[in-house]
Design a protein around this motif. Structure first.
Motif, mmCIF file in Angstrom:
data_model
loop_
_atom_site.group_PDB
_atom_site.id
_atom_site.type_symbol
_atom_site.label_atom_id
_atom_site.label_comp_id
_atom_site.label_asym_id
_atom_site.label_seq_id
_atom_site.Cartn_x
_atom_site.Cartn_y
_atom_site.Cartn_z
ATOM 1 N N SER A 97 18.418 -20.707 59.371
ATOM 2 C CA SER A 97 18.462 -19.160 59.472
ATOM 3 C C SER A 97 19.737 -18.606 58.965
ATOM 4 O O SER A 97 20.640 -19.207 59.473
ATOM 5 C CB SER A 97 18.025 -18.609 60.551
ATOM 6 N N ALA A 98 19.789 -17.393 58.399
ATOM 7 C CA ALA A 98 21.411 -16.646 58.050
ATOM 8 C C ALA A 98 21.684 -16.271 59.187
ATOM 9 O O ALA A 98 21.087 -15.692 60.151
ATOM 10 C CB ALA A 98 20.781 -15.648 56.959
ATOM 11 N N PRO A 99 23.137 -16.406 59.508
ATOM 12 C CA PRO A 99 23.912 -15.780 60.567
ATOM 13 C C PRO A 99 23.299 -14.049 60.624
ATOM 14 O O PRO A 99 23.201 -13.728 59.850
ATOM 15 C CB PRO A 99 25.256 -16.297 60.494
ATOM 16 N N PRO A 100 23.722 -13.518 61.772
ATOM 17 C CA PRO A 100 23.647 -12.045 61.851
ATOM 18 C C PRO A 100 24.680 -11.533 60.963
ATOM 19 O O PRO A 100 25.810 -11.862 60.591
ATOM 20 C CB PRO A 100 24.306 -11.938 63.092
ATOM 21 N N PRO A 101 23.912 -10.480 60.250
ATOM 22 C CA PRO A 101 24.809 -9.880 58.894
ATOM 23 C C PRO A 101 25.899 -9.302 59.513
ATOM 24 O O PRO A 101 26.794 -9.301 58.773
ATOM 25 C CB PRO A 101 23.856 -8.747 58.426
ATOM 26 N N PRO A 115 21.400 -19.562 54.613
ATOM 27 C CA PRO A 115 20.831 -20.181 55.835
ATOM 28 C C PRO A 115 21.572 -21.390 56.188
ATOM 29 O O PRO A 115 22.087 -22.046 55.327
ATOM 30 C CB PRO A 115 19.305 -20.562 55.412
ATOM 31 N N ARG A 116 21.787 -21.486 57.477
ATOM 32 C CA ARG A 116 22.430 -22.534 58.375
ATOM 33 C C ARG A 116 21.484 -23.068 59.391
ATOM 34 O O ARG A 116 20.815 -22.038 59.943
ATOM 35 C CB ARG A 116 23.757 -22.455 58.541
ATOM 36 N N TRP A 117 21.870 -24.192 60.002
ATOM 37 C CA TRP A 117 21.203 -24.432 61.247
ATOM 38 C C TRP A 117 21.368 -23.587 62.452
ATOM 39 O O TRP A 117 22.604 -23.355 62.706
ATOM 40 C CB TRP A 117 21.263 -25.824 61.613
ATOM 41 N N ARG A 118 20.269 -23.181 63.156
ATOM 42 C CA ARG A 118 20.405 -22.253 64.292
ATOM 43 C C ARG A 118 19.707 -22.971 65.212
ATOM 44 O O ARG A 118 18.595 -23.419 65.064
ATOM 45 C CB ARG A 118 19.886 -20.989 63.816
ATOM 46 N N VAL A 119 20.543 -23.023 66.558
ATOM 47 C CA VAL A 119 20.117 -23.868 67.812
ATOM 48 C C VAL A 119 19.937 -22.636 68.494
ATOM 49 O O VAL A 119 20.850 -22.093 69.151
ATOM 50 C CB VAL A 119 20.888 -24.990 68.267
ATOM 51 N N GLU A 171 33.348 -21.736 59.744
ATOM 52 C CA GLU A 171 33.116 -21.041 60.875
ATOM 53 C C GLU A 171 31.767 -21.049 61.549
ATOM 54 O O GLU A 171 30.718 -21.438 60.600
ATOM 55 C CB GLU A 171 33.231 -19.223 60.242
ATOM 56 N N ILE A 172 31.644 -21.034 62.581
ATOM 57 C CA ILE A 172 30.660 -21.277 63.386
ATOM 58 C C ILE A 172 30.131 -19.696 64.166
ATOM 59 O O ILE A 172 31.222 -18.804 64.253
ATOM 60 C CB ILE A 172 30.501 -22.086 64.542
ATOM 61 N N ALA A 173 29.076 -19.506 64.435
ATOM 62 C CA ALA A 173 28.480 -18.229 65.098
ATOM 63 C C ALA A 173 27.931 -18.807 66.489
ATOM 64 O O ALA A 173 27.148 -19.483 66.504
ATOM 65 C CB ALA A 173 27.740 -17.459 64.304
ATOM 66 N N VAL A 174 28.354 -17.772 67.503
ATOM 67 C CA VAL A 174 27.607 -17.914 68.813
ATOM 68 C C VAL A 174 26.932 -16.315 69.130
ATOM 69 O O VAL A 174 27.950 -15.550 68.929
ATOM 70 C CB VAL A 174 28.525 -18.299 69.908
ATOM 71 N N VAL A 175 25.764 -16.411 69.579
ATOM 72 C CA VAL A 175 25.246 -14.994 69.717
ATOM 73 C C VAL A 175 24.439 -14.984 71.196
ATOM 74 O O VAL A 175 23.804 -15.654 71.487
ATOM 75 C CB VAL A 175 24.216 -14.426 68.519
ATOM 76 N N GLN A 176 25.058 -13.976 71.877
ATOM 77 C CA GLN A 176 24.599 -13.750 73.269
ATOM 78 C C GLN A 176 23.470 -12.668 73.017
ATOM 79 O O GLN A 176 23.686 -11.543 72.436
ATOM 80 C CB GLN A 176 25.484 -13.082 74.183
ATOM 81 N N ILE A 177 22.173 -13.005 73.455
ATOM 82 C CA ILE A 177 21.159 -12.090 73.326
ATOM 83 C C ILE A 177 20.373 -11.735 74.593
ATOM 84 O O ILE A 177 20.181 -12.607 75.538
ATOM 85 C CB ILE A 177 19.868 -12.840 72.439
ATOM 86 N N THR A 199 20.713 -17.611 73.938
ATOM 87 C CA THR A 199 22.122 -17.733 73.290
ATOM 88 C C THR A 199 21.898 -18.728 71.985
ATOM 89 O O THR A 199 21.258 -19.646 72.111
ATOM 90 C CB THR A 199 22.970 -18.557 74.033
ATOM 91 N N ASP A 200 22.217 -18.201 70.754
ATOM 92 C CA ASP A 200 21.813 -18.753 69.584
ATOM 93 C C ASP A 200 23.152 -19.422 69.192
ATOM 94 O O ASP A 200 24.405 -18.690 69.153
ATOM 95 C CB ASP A 200 21.384 -17.914 68.590
ATOM 96 N N LEU A 201 23.278 -20.781 68.663
ATOM 97 C CA LEU A 201 24.427 -21.082 68.081
ATOM 98 C C LEU A 201 23.949 -21.530 66.537
ATOM 99 O O LEU A 201 23.050 -22.210 66.173
ATOM 100 C CB LEU A 201 24.739 -22.684 68.599
ATOM 101 N N TYR A 202 24.890 -20.982 65.521
ATOM 102 C CA TYR A 202 24.883 -21.060 64.210
ATOM 103 C C TYR A 202 25.861 -22.237 63.620
ATOM 104 O O TYR A 202 27.195 -21.744 63.849
ATOM 105 C CB TYR A 202 25.020 -19.843 63.498
ATOM 106 N N LEU A 203 25.370 -23.326 63.107
ATOM 107 C CA LEU A 203 26.255 -24.447 62.949
ATOM 108 C C LEU A 203 26.815 -24.262 61.368
ATOM 109 O O LEU A 203 26.334 -23.485 60.746
ATOM 110 C CB LEU A 203 25.640 -25.796 62.831
ATOM 111 N N PRO A 204 28.073 -24.917 61.249
ATOM 112 C CA PRO A 204 28.762 -24.765 59.982
ATOM 113 C C PRO A 204 27.781 -25.152 58.579
ATOM 114 O O PRO A 204 26.814 -25.842 58.943
ATOM 115 C CB PRO A 204 30.039 -25.487 60.144
ATOM 116 N N ASP A 205 28.129 -24.591 57.672
ATOM 117 C CA ASP A 205 27.288 -25.010 56.411
ATOM 118 C C ASP A 205 27.377 -26.556 56.313
ATOM 119 O O ASP A 205 28.264 -27.041 56.436
ATOM 120 C CB ASP A 205 28.005 -24.452 55.232
#
Length: 223
Positions: free
Chosen positions: A82-86, A94-98, A154-160, A193-199
């Motif tokens: 999935s693509a990280p939040p724009p 798209p990158r792996w999202r957990v 870069e990695i991304a962490v999203v609090q939802i 909580t979503d975690l987007y891993l590096p490419d």
């Protein structure tokens, strides 16, 4: 030993975000002395619930260079590309999202998945559908963080926010250096909580697996 660890975690001191709720329950219990016993019991039960919900146990990150740990306790409800939040500006590739779902019984303190520097924080208002649904990642109110690691990736962490969660707290700012397992926020009363891993990086965990925030290894950076 595992049983004693569970008991110790359940009796951990509360996160500062829970103090107003705990004090409110204690005040209600005291007012019950004048108003009625029902309020005493209600206040005490609410206080005990808040002490449990806002518990903040210590965690020990693994001593493995490059290990990316879970940013939250809970169960993995979905994994996929999935693509990280724009709003983070990390591109549309798209990158792996957990995605980790936190029930009201889980510890709700969020932790940093890896050493790095916070490069961007973006808050987005949205809906409050059940956090266990896949569409919560794109539809719900959220707070997204981009973190640049030593490799420059870069990695991304999203609090939802979830169905009953109405408050996302984040205790770091853009430019802050962060460490693996370090506390950075909390979501009140059920969340995701979503975690987007590096490419190019794949997760080492599976859907349905239970995570321990700050300790469970989700992936490892390539050497």
């Amino acid at each position: 030993m595992a049983m004693f660890d569970d008991i110790r975690a359940s009796l951990a001191p509360p996160h500062p975000a829970g103090r107003p709720f705990i004090m409110g329950g204690l005040i209600a219990a005291l007012l019950g002395v004048a108003i009625g016993h029902w309020l005493i019991w209600l206040g005490l039960m609410f206080t005990l619930f808040c002490l449990y919900f806002f518990r903040d146990p210590e965690r020990v990150p693994p001593a493995r260079p490059g290990a990316i740990v879970a940013p939250a306790d809970g169960r993995i409800v979905s994994m996929g590309l999935s693509a990280p939040p724009p709003e983070l500006g990390l591109g549309a590739e798209p990158r792996w999202r957990v995605s980790i779902f936190l029930s009201v019984l889980n510890v709700h303190v969020n932790r940093m998945p890896l050493d790095g520097v916070v490069t961007r924080i973006a808050y987005r208002h949205g809906a409050f559908v059940s956090a266990s649904l896949d569409k919560a990642s794109t539809s719900n109110e959220r707070n997204a963080l981009a973190i640049r690691v030593a490799s420059g990736q870069e990695i991304a962490v999203v609090q939802i926010a979830g169905l009953i969660a109405r408050r996302i707290l984040c205790g770091v700012r853009e430019g802050d250096p962060v460490r693996t397992g370090e506390r950075f926020g909390i979501i009140r009363f059920g969340s995701r909580t979503d975690l987007y891993l590096p490419d190019g990086l794949r997760p080492l965990v599976a859907e349905g697996q239970t995570m321990i925030g700050g300790e469970t290894v989700i992936a490892e950076m390539l050497p």
